[in-house]
Design an enzyme around this catalytic site. Structure first.
Site, short mmCIF file in Angstrom:
data_model
loop_
_atom_site.label_atom_id
_atom_site.label_comp_id
_atom_site.label_asym_id
_atom_site.label_seq_id
_atom_site.Cartn_x
_atom_site.Cartn_y
_atom_site.Cartn_z
N SER A 141 0.82 -1.20 0.00
CA SER A 141 0.00 0.00 0.00
C SER A 141 0.87 1.26 0.00
O SER A 141 1.73 1.40 -0.86
CB SER A 141 -0.93 -0.07 1.22
OG SER A 141 -2.03 0.74 1.06
N ASP A 176 -8.46 -7.15 -4.14
CA ASP A 176 -8.20 -5.76 -3.72
C ASP A 176 -8.88 -4.81 -4.71
O ASP A 176 -8.45 -4.69 -5.86
CB ASP A 176 -6.67 -5.53 -3.71
CG ASP A 176 -6.27 -4.16 -3.15
OD1 ASP A 176 -7.16 -3.32 -2.92
OD2 ASP A 176 -5.06 -3.96 -2.94
N HIS A 206 -7.82 -5.66 0.20
CA HIS A 206 -6.54 -4.96 0.26
C HIS A 206 -5.66 -5.41 1.43
O HIS A 206 -4.45 -5.59 1.29
CB HIS A 206 -6.84 -3.46 0.35
CG HIS A 206 -5.63 -2.60 0.45
ND1 HIS A 206 -4.69 -2.52 -0.56
CD2 HIS A 206 -5.21 -1.77 1.44
CE1 HIS A 206 -3.75 -1.68 -0.19
NE2 HIS A 206 -4.02 -1.22 1.01
N1 LIG Z 1 -4.84 -1.40 6.95
C1 LIG Z 1 -3.55 -0.96 6.66
C2 LIG Z 1 -3.32 -0.80 5.20
C3 LIG Z 1 -3.93 0.42 4.61
O1 LIG Z 1 -3.47 0.58 3.32
C4 LIG Z 1 -3.20 0.29 7.44
O2 LIG Z 1 -4.07 0.82 8.10
O3 LIG Z 1 -2.06 0.71 7.44
#
Ligand SMILES: N[C@@H](CCO)C(=O)O
Ligand SMILES: CC(=O)SCCNC(=O)CCNC(=O)[C@H](O)C(C)(C)COP(=O)(O)OP(=O)(O)OC[C@H]1O[C@@H](n2cnc3c(N)ncnc32)[C@H](O)[C@@H]1OP(=O)(O)O
Length: 502
Positions: free
Chosen positions: A152, A316, A349
């Site tokens: 991410s 995702d 994701h």
């Molecule tokens: N759930 C993760 C990934 C978000 O992209 C976060 O809060 O860092």
């Protein structure tokens, strides 16, 4: 090999006292960087892997802080025998610039006012975050990272590293990410930010030592968290189940399990995160665009020299696989070595946090491709055949080295001399290098597998090999210390490859 924990860990700090120039043009400093490390950095400093964290995580990626019951956020991936095997690699994870977990960000104290920065904190970009990480790696004495990996926002940082510092990263593993934030991604970020800024307690970012904008931040997380899940995982997890009741209450109290879950996620989030930081980090994500507004991603990678494993997650919908495939195509258009893998999961994701088995399979297959070139010591002292024994011993002492490759006048490998050979020369009063050096020197080539080199080391009972190119010129050395660390008992000899090019 049994997987273990890195155990009790501590967060360390590195301070950059001078101001750095941000992408916006502003100068900003001083900056504190909070970071953790796991495993040992080898003497050649060639086994470092930088883990870049996603939006709301931090430097505490693995192990336990004293008294904690839960480990770091990627503990299922980092540790002895795990994907990022701390028996082999030196793992670094630092909190991003603009964060709220130790690295300088909006809640940090502005030394000029003695108060928290709040919205006086400058808007930062992913390039700025990476610039700060680079200073940390320099401070740790690392000239080149073996790999940089992250999911991410972490994947964006990993990509940025390879573009900004093309000579500083050998392998890159961007996961569930994009090279350019899409309008949909920006839109979700904006809803989160508006939720925070609409909370009267936000008070233009000036809420420290007052009531923080908990409702706005919780709402931002609730929206964000939905995007980290998938339709299928939500169906599986909650269905249309009601929360502690048998029938609808015909009001707006919590009726469904999924409502209760989101409320819980929002509530627990505000206990661990800062609202202003959320604004700044999501803004950095919005601005992320490796094409610099040119739309043509191929150009962005034109100077890149890193090898890539791009991982997308089938379910995702926030960072859909098509965005990963765009990265792969642009890399391929530049003749850059890239593998593409899809992690099959219904989790959405966040699957990169929840599927350690598949992640291990994909990433270890990729890292197994490491060759001599990736981990050798490049700044090898070399001596000429005509050098005196005294000079050779001086060079050895100066470089703290026990092996020196010896070359001919035209620069080709002629032999190797060890500290033992020097001792022999002194005791037998031999003056010439050629009297004591080994002529039939065993060498490695830069593209040779680590497995092959370990076989040579075992067979010849030696502790270091000069690395030579096709013209027999010495380009580095590789020692048994580096190699033995990279090979564990579980490493299969044949190199399987489950990754595909598009
Ligand atoms: N759930 C993760 C990934 C978000 O992209 C976060 O809060 O860092
Ligand atoms: C610091 C960091 O971890 S940041 C990087 C990644 N972390 C995050 O994204 C946020 C924090 N972590 C999480 O949200 C999760 O752990 C995930 C998404 C990573 C993994 O999800 P899962 O393991 O499937 O956990 P899940 O999403 O079901 O959440 C479980 C929690 O929700 C609670 N919960 C589950 N269903 C409900 C419900 N219907 N109502 C209320 N609470 C519920 C559980 O009791 C559990 O609480 P706990 O965390 O206090 O033990």
């Amino acid at each position: 090999m049994k997987q273990g924990s890195v155990g009790i860990v501590e967060t360390k700090n590195h301070k950059i006292n001078r101001k750095i120039k941000l992408e916006s043009g502003k100068k900003f400093g001083p900056i504190n960087i909070s970071y953790e490390t796991y495993g040992n950095l080898n003497e050649e400093k060639t086994n470092a892997i930088l883990i870049c964290h996603p939006l709301t995580a931090d430097a505490h990626a693995a192990g336990y802080h004293p008294g904690d019951t839960k480990p770091g956020w990627w503990d299922n991936m980092i540790g002895p025998g795990k994907t990022f095997d701390t028996e082999k690699y030196y793992i670094i994870c630092s909190n991003v610039l603009g964060g709220c977990k130790g690295t300088t960000g909006p809640p940090s104290t502005n030394p000029e006012t003695g108060k928290p920065y709040g919205t006086d904190f400058p808007v930062v970009t992913i390039k700025d975050m990476v610039k700060v990480q680079k200073k940390l790696t320099e401070n740790l004495g690392i000239k080149k990272l073996l790999a940089v990996a992250g999911g991410s926002l972490g994947g964006m940082q990993a990509l940025q590293w390879t573009v900004t510092y093309p000579n500083k990263v050998k392998y890159c593993i961007p996961i569930a990410t994009t090279a350019k934030s899409s309008p949909q991604q920006i839109a979700f970020n904006e809803v989160g930010r508006r939720a925070i800024m609409s909370d009267p307690n936000w008070n233009n970012g000036n809420y420290y030592n007052k009531k923080p904008p908990k409702n706005g931040l919780a709402l931002a997380r609730m929206v964000g968290h939905i995007t980290y899940l998938s339709d299928e995982s939500m169906k599986k997890k909650f269905g249309r189940k009601l929360r502690n009741k048998k029938e609808f209450t015909y009001d707006f109290d919590i009726n469904f399990e999924v409502e209760s879950y989101l409320k819980y996620k929002g509530k627990t989030f505000v206990e661990r995160f800062d609202a202003n930081s959320y604004l700044y980090l999501t803004r950095a994500v919005d601005y992320f665009d490796l094409t610099n507004g040119e739309n043509e991603l191929t150009n962005a990678f034109k100077n890149v020299k890193t090898k890539f494993l791009v991982i997308a997650i089938t379910s995702d919908w926030l960072y859909p696989p098509y965005q990963s495939k765009e990265i792969v195509r642009a890399l391929e258009a530049n003749d850059i070595e890239v593998s593409y893998s899809e992690l099959r999961s219904t989790y959405g994701h966040d699957a990169f946090l929840l599927e350690p088995g598949q992640m291990k399979h994909l990433i270890t297959s990729f890292l197994r491709k490491i060759t001599v070139n990736d981990v050798m010591e490049e700044t090898t002292p070399i001596i000429n055949k005509k050098t005196s024994i005294k000079q050779a011993s001086k060079t050895m002492m100066k470089n703290n080295s026990t092996h020196l490759p010896v070359i001919t006048q035209n620069g080709k490998i002629a032999g190797i001399i060890t500290a033992w050979d020097i001792a022999k020369a002194v005791s037998e009063d031999l003056k010439e290098l050629e009297d004591v050096m080994t002529n039939n020197v065993v060498t490695a080539n830069p593209n040779e597998s680590i497995r092959s080199v370990i076989n040579k080391i075992k067979k010849h009972n030696i502790s270091a090999l000069p690395v030579v190119d096709k013209k027999q010129k010495v380009i580095g050395t590789i020692s048994s210390d580096v190699i033995s660390q990279l090979i564990t008992k579980d490493t299969p000899t044949p190199e399987t490859d489950n990754q595909t090019n598009l």
